[in-house]
Design a protein around this motif. Structure first.
Motif, short mmCIF file in Angstrom:
data_model
loop_
_atom_site.label_atom_id
_atom_site.label_comp_id
_atom_site.label_asym_id
_atom_site.label_seq_id
_atom_site.Cartn_x
_atom_site.Cartn_y
_atom_site.Cartn_z
N LEU A 22 -11.92 8.41 -12.01
CA LEU A 22 -12.40 7.62 -10.88
C LEU A 22 -11.23 7.53 -9.90
O LEU A 22 -10.19 6.95 -10.20
N TYR A 23 -11.40 8.14 -8.72
CA TYR A 23 -10.34 8.19 -7.72
C TYR A 23 -10.50 7.05 -6.73
O TYR A 23 -11.56 6.86 -6.14
N LEU A 24 -9.40 6.30 -6.53
CA LEU A 24 -9.44 5.11 -5.67
C LEU A 24 -8.39 5.20 -4.58
O LEU A 24 -7.25 5.61 -4.83
N ARG A 25 -8.76 4.78 -3.36
CA ARG A 25 -7.79 4.64 -2.28
C ARG A 25 -7.54 3.15 -2.07
O ARG A 25 -8.47 2.40 -1.78
N LEU A 26 -6.29 2.74 -2.20
CA LEU A 26 -5.95 1.34 -2.08
C LEU A 26 -5.84 0.93 -0.62
O LEU A 26 -5.82 1.77 0.28
N ALA A 27 -5.75 -0.36 -0.40
CA ALA A 27 -5.75 -0.89 0.96
C ALA A 27 -4.58 -0.34 1.78
O ALA A 27 -4.69 -0.13 2.98
N GLY A 28 -3.45 -0.10 1.14
CA GLY A 28 -2.28 0.42 1.85
C GLY A 28 -2.29 1.92 2.04
O GLY A 28 -1.34 2.49 2.58
N GLY A 29 -3.36 2.60 1.58
CA GLY A 29 -3.47 4.04 1.73
C GLY A 29 -3.06 4.82 0.50
O GLY A 29 -3.29 6.03 0.43
N GLU A 30 -2.46 4.17 -0.48
CA GLU A 30 -2.07 4.85 -1.72
C GLU A 30 -3.31 5.25 -2.51
O GLU A 30 -4.34 4.57 -2.45
N VAL A 31 -3.21 6.36 -3.23
CA VAL A 31 -4.32 6.85 -4.05
C VAL A 31 -3.93 6.78 -5.52
O VAL A 31 -2.83 7.19 -5.89
#
Length: 301
Positions: A22-31
């Motif tokens: 499950l690939y997630l992009r965090l609020a700061g742009g980090e993946v």
């Protein structure tokens, strides 16, 4: 992983989902990626203790929130328990016979570059082709979450790291161009490669290509395991790694310390022949995991 470990709990976006990842992009742009026990480990991966057959991640649904060493997906809560380094080995000396053997093995088994001409930009004269041109011709080339051109470039970057880096111009151009030039996941993995982070299969191949005690059997095993990663990602990374080793050996052979991207040392060994050119217990909705900044993209890619 800083946003995950130290950051406050904030919403995140699902980039894509597979049974194993499950690939997630965090609020700061980090993946980051949640990975099941049977997934290929990523340098930005958070490894769960469960198997995809028991908990397929593409069935997880609900709001995603990440921070304070936890990932929440709907009713599921995952917490960080251990951090494992995936730094590739450094200060390696390229073994010329091992490199020749690996190159021949990849070609003989039909493992060729996904588009003609991609490897020439890495194997060519660095004074003729600037780093910006190299990145322009490779970045984002090919389909999938991690295009083949990116995988070749990532393999080359970690190979250059392991065999000795003189100039970081290539890394600088990659870091600047990747956010707008390829997918979010691939850009994140290229950032890992620029830091010398890779999947264990890549590290194993790097070690098999170096030193005076390299063995054909060990090299065959390393190539086989890496080429099995993903649909084409492992093959492309192997091509990039071998390309970096070739350039490193050539630079050393000429005894020139050019202001280029890589530098290595040549060794010779009779160990590699000349090429003849003729499950655990879990609480419901509470899964511990290990962060393993370590492998490539799970199937399918």
């Amino acid at each position: 992983m800083r946003d995950l470990i130290r950051g406050e709990v904030r919403p995140a976006v699902v980039l894509d989902a597979f049974p194993t990842a499950l690939y997630l992009r965090l609020a700061g742009g980090e993946v980051i990626a949640l990975l099941t026990r049977d997934a290929v480990l990523l340098p930005l991966g958070l490894r769960l203790s469960t198997h995809s057959a028991d908990h397929p991640l593409d069935r997880w649904a609900g709001a995603v929130r990440v921070g304070s060493s936890q990932v929440q997906v709907g009713d599921w809560s995952v917490r960080l328990t251990r951090v494992v380094s995936v730094q590739v080995p450094e200060n390696l000396e390229p073994n010329c016979r091992a490199i020749e053997y690996a190159s021949h093995t990849l070609g003989r088994s039909g493992q060729v570059e996904p588009r003609p001409g991609l490897l020439e930009v890495l194997l060519g004269d660095q004074h003729v082709l600037a780093p910006a041109s190299v990145v322009d011709r490779l970045l984002g080339v090919g389909p999938g979450l991690t295009p083949s051109g990116d995988d070749i470039l990532a393999g080359f970057l970690v190979g250059a790291w392991s065999f000795g880096l003189v100039d970081d111009r290539l890394r600088t151009v990659v870091l600047e161009a990747a956010p707008a030039g390829t997918t979010d996941l691939s850009a994140a993995l290229l950032r890992c490669a620029c830091r010398g982070e890779a999947i264990p299969q890549v590290s194993a191949l790097l070690s098999a290509l170096s030193g005076a005690t390299a063995r054909a059997r060990g090299l065959d095993d390393a190539l086989l395991k890496l080429c099995r990663v993903g649909h084409s990602s492992g093959v492309s990374m192997a091509l990039g790694v071998v390309a970096a080793a070739k350039v490193a050996a050539r630079v050393r052979r000429k005894a020139e310390l050019r202001p280029v991207w890589q530098l290595g040392a040549e060794t010779d060994s009779e160990a590699i022949p000349h090429v003849d050119r003729s499950h655990g217990q879990h609480k419901a909705n509470d899964l511990s995991f290990v962060e393993v900044p370590g492998e490539v993209i799970p199937q399918p890619i």
